[in-house]
Enzyme design. Sequence first.
Site, mmCIF file in Angstrom:
data_model
loop_
_atom_site.group_PDB
_atom_site.id
_atom_site.type_symbol
_atom_site.label_atom_id
_atom_site.label_comp_id
_atom_site.label_asym_id
_atom_site.label_seq_id
_atom_site.Cartn_x
_atom_site.Cartn_y
_atom_site.Cartn_z
ATOM 1 N N ASN A 1 42.295 5.513 36.449
ATOM 2 C CA ASN A 1 41.183 4.830 37.113
ATOM 3 C C ASN A 1 41.422 3.331 37.228
ATOM 4 O O ASN A 1 41.149 2.713 38.264
ATOM 5 C CB ASN A 1 39.885 5.085 36.354
ATOM 6 C CG ASN A 1 39.285 6.447 36.664
ATOM 7 O OD1 ASN A 1 39.553 7.036 37.702
ATOM 8 N ND2 ASN A 1 38.480 6.958 35.749
ATOM 9 N N GLU B 1 36.665 13.454 32.041
ATOM 10 C CA GLU B 1 38.000 14.040 32.154
ATOM 11 C C GLU B 1 38.194 15.175 31.158
ATOM 12 O O GLU B 1 39.313 15.566 30.849
ATOM 13 C CB GLU B 1 39.081 12.972 31.932
ATOM 14 C CG GLU B 1 39.216 12.471 30.522
ATOM 15 C CD GLU B 1 38.307 11.292 30.170
ATOM 16 O OE1 GLU B 1 38.655 10.534 29.249
ATOM 17 O OE2 GLU B 1 37.250 11.137 30.811
ATOM 18 N N ASP C 1 39.468 11.073 40.711
ATOM 19 C CA ASP C 1 38.836 12.315 41.182
ATOM 20 C C ASP C 1 39.888 13.335 41.611
ATOM 21 O O ASP C 1 39.753 14.536 41.342
ATOM 22 C CB ASP C 1 37.888 12.023 42.353
ATOM 23 C CG ASP C 1 36.619 11.317 41.916
ATOM 24 O OD1 ASP C 1 36.355 11.248 40.694
ATOM 25 O OD2 ASP C 1 35.886 10.825 42.807
ATOM 26 N N ASP D 1 41.624 17.594 27.461
ATOM 27 C CA ASP D 1 41.351 16.218 27.822
ATOM 28 C C ASP D 1 42.573 15.676 28.565
ATOM 29 O O ASP D 1 43.708 15.856 28.114
ATOM 30 C CB ASP D 1 41.083 15.380 26.564
ATOM 31 C CG ASP D 1 40.342 14.108 26.870
ATOM 32 O OD1 ASP D 1 39.149 14.182 27.173
ATOM 33 O OD2 ASP D 1 40.975 13.026 26.804
ATOM 34 N N ILE D 2 42.339 15.050 29.717
ATOM 35 C CA ILE D 2 43.451 14.482 30.491
ATOM 36 C C ILE D 2 43.983 13.247 29.763
ATOM 37 O O ILE D 2 43.229 12.329 29.432
ATOM 38 C CB ILE D 2 42.995 14.109 31.907
ATOM 39 C CG1 ILE D 2 42.447 15.349 32.633
ATOM 40 C CG2 ILE D 2 44.154 13.501 32.703
ATOM 41 C CD1 ILE D 2 41.859 15.040 33.992
#
Length: 240
Positions: A90, A125, A99, A82-83
Amino acid sequence: MDASCLHFDSALQLLQQAGVVLPDSEPYSAVWIQGVIDALCDLSSKDPLTGLVNRRSFEMGLSREVDRVARSGESALLLVLDIDYFKAVNDNYGHGAGDLVIQAVARAINHVVRPMDTVARVGGEEFAIILPNCAGGFGATVAERLRERVSGQRVEIAAGKFLNITVSIGGAFAPQWVRSSPLIWMERADRQLYRAKAEGRNRTCLEHLVDSTVTAEEKGMLFAIAQDGTIAESQQQGTE
């Protein structure tokens, strides 16, 4: 059969919208039709942003790997990534920047894994990797390499504007010689991911292979399989 009577309009429109280039051959020829079929298969199985396997294909691969481990007894590892703080990317820089970050993480993963591994984007993500025939020590090494590869790159989100990103990684091994389920395996890996986040992010947390436990659900599935086998054997003996 005359292939020209087949209706390809919807399929061709879909492929055109996706920017797919078909083979430069006679329309409705065998080569052309095969190109349409291959392009549609790619479109239905891959994530358009990263080119990785999509969630549907990933879930099918996870089911196959669960079955393989139950039959062969070989170890297999599931990693989920997971980022970290992706929402802030965002919110502060826009979805276009988000993106670019997702694509950068996808490239980093592909640089570390083996050709036999399955890499998927399973959420906004979130990524997942199936590593078949993966020993305990090797799995921990791969997970750490992934984390280091991502944290070591700077993602350019605009001219002269770079972001440093990190990921949290969780992993779990499929129980060997046990008929488990994809859902249980995924839940195990997710628990390790939540632990990595709770412990500060930008870290890896793996369930140790030797410590993997069989859940009540898995015991029930194993008992049911054993019972079915016993019944079948009894019935066979009764007919002899």
